[in-house]
Design a protein around this motif. Structure first.
Motif, short mmCIF file in Angstrom:
data_model
loop_
_atom_site.label_atom_id
_atom_site.label_comp_id
_atom_site.label_asym_id
_atom_site.label_seq_id
_atom_site.Cartn_x
_atom_site.Cartn_y
_atom_site.Cartn_z
N SER A 1 -3.50 -139.10 31.48
CA SER A 1 -4.88 -139.34 31.91
C SER A 1 -5.59 -138.03 32.25
CB SER A 1 -4.88 -140.27 33.12
OG SER A 1 -6.19 -140.49 33.59
N SER B 1 -8.88 -136.56 30.26
CA SER B 1 -10.14 -136.31 30.96
C SER B 1 -10.63 -134.89 30.72
CB SER B 1 -9.96 -136.55 32.47
OG SER B 1 -9.58 -137.88 32.72
N TYR C 1 -14.01 -133.63 28.62
CA TYR C 1 -15.06 -132.81 29.26
C TYR C 1 -15.27 -131.51 28.49
CZ TYR C 1 -17.54 -130.11 32.81
OH TYR C 1 -18.46 -129.34 33.48
N HIS D 1 -10.98 -133.66 37.26
CA HIS D 1 -9.65 -134.16 37.67
C HIS D 1 -9.12 -133.23 38.76
CE1 HIS D 1 -5.64 -135.86 37.51
NE2 HIS D 1 -6.11 -136.80 36.69
#
Length: 383
Positions: free
Chosen positions: A27, A31, A35, A67
């Motif tokens: 995850s 992320s 981005y 994150h």
């Protein structure tokens, strides 16, 4: 908790933790890559042209907001940045490859997020539910084993007592046997009753002595087919009960077409079953006009024995559980063994016990004995 269950639980928790950690790593990488894909032209422009890096630095700083596990980033020389968990994100400028950037993640932050994630919590809850069911099943198995051990100990004790009683009863039994042989002045009817009583006591003593012995093998028992003539046995019992209970009106009816009524039960067991039922009726009878009606009938596949009295009767709500072990009614010191033993004995040969009763009217007990299959009997005899 047993060691095996504890090991399973710890192993399951470890597996869930690893899976949850792997999910958090995936995850985090997804992320960051998403981005960076939005700002890759700006990052590549600063990298290629060595221009003002302020926008690039701002973009890289915001990665920690994307994150929280992001620890370090490197655009110019990504290979120099060493870390355990990282992702290399390709950088393009106007759709042309222009190198990559490396993003490192904090293992501690990822581990903390994994332990606090819904996936890990769900795994722990499911593990606890599994352990709960396992402990419940283990507890039930222990209770069952304890019950079996207690029953075995009780059976051994009963067998020991039975053998002792059978041994002790042989003394007075010999005296009764001698008395029956010497009592010349006794009437023939009384002498016959005495002989019947002595034979019954001897049979009970022999049965008690055999209680503690090992059962014969299945093959041996299959080869021995024991039959009892129900008519002859009932008539003998009625003689005893009429003599011992002169105030009770015993009636005996036979509605059968055969001279003999063979049932696949030992005579002693049939005597015990019928005696228990008649004794129950005797205890429930009124003081006056007491009567017990015994009827033997024939059905296509069964012999039907009916014992009916005009006693106090049994409440309807008690009837369904009356033939279960330990259930008694109307007896101050009843142990609930008579009807239970009768039902189990009859069912052991494929028969059935039925009870009907009305309070203040009386009780009817029906025994269904399956007819002996002649072909089976021939096969048994041939073995």
């Amino acid at each position: 908790m047993s060691k095996s269950l504890l090991a399973i639980f710890i192993g399951a928790c470890a597996l869930v933790a690893v899976l949850s950690f792997a999910f958090e790593v995936h995850s985090a990488k997804a992320s960051v890559e998403k981005y960076v894909g939005i700002w890759e032209d700006d990052i590549a422009q600063a990298k290629i042209f060595q221009g003002d890096p302020s926008l690039q630095n701002k973009i890289l700083e915001q990665l920690k907001e994307v994150h929280t596990a992001v620890a370090q980033t490197e655009v110019q020389s990504p290979e120099k940045l060493q870390c355990r968990i990282f992702t290399d994100v390709p950088i393009t400028y106007n759709s042309l490859p222009s190198g990559s950037m490396r993003v490192c993640f904090s293992s501690a932050d990822l581990a903390l997020k994994a332990l606090l994630s819904p996936l890990f919590m769900l795994g722990i809850v499911l593990g606890m539910i599994f352990i709960g069911f396992s402990l419940r099943r283990e507890f039930q198995n222990q209770l069952h084993e304890q019950k079996l051990a207690a029953e075995l100990a009780l059976n051994k004790e009963i067998a020991s007592v039975s053998r002792q009683v059978a041994h002790d009863i042989r003394g007075p039994l010999m005296a009764l046997t001698t008395l029956s042989q010497l009592s010349h002045e006794m009437g023939s009817d009384k002498r016959e009753l005495l002989n019947l009583a002595v034979a019954r006591i001897r049979g009970i003593a022999d049965d008690l002595l055999n209680k503690g012995q090992k059962e014969k093998s299945t093959v041996s028992s299959m080869r021995t087919l024991q039959e009892t003539d129900l008519t002859q046995l009932l008539e003998s019992l009625l003689k005893e009960y009429r003599f011992a209970n002169p105030k009770v009106n015993f009636t005996w009816h036979k509605h059968i077409h055969s001279e003999n009524v063979p049932v696949t039960l030992e005579a002693l067991k049939v005597q015990r079953v019928v005696s228990n039922l008649i004794n129950n009726s005797l205890e429930a009878l009124p003081e006056k006009e007491a009567s017990i009606n015994i009827t033997l009938m024939e059905r296509p596949e069964h012999w039907l024995l009916q014992i009916m009295d005009n006693g106090s009767g049994i409440p309807e709500d008690i009837l369904p559980s009356l033939a279960q072990e330990g259930v008694s009614h109307g007896k101050e010191n009843g142990h609930g063994l008579g009807l239970y033993d009768a039902r189990k004995t009859v069912e052991s040969v494929g028969g059935e016990l039925q009870i009907r009763s009305r309070v203040g009217v009386g009780t009817q007990v029906v025994l269904l004995f399956p007819k002996l299959n002649k072909e089976i009997a021939k096969n048994h005899a041939a073995l």
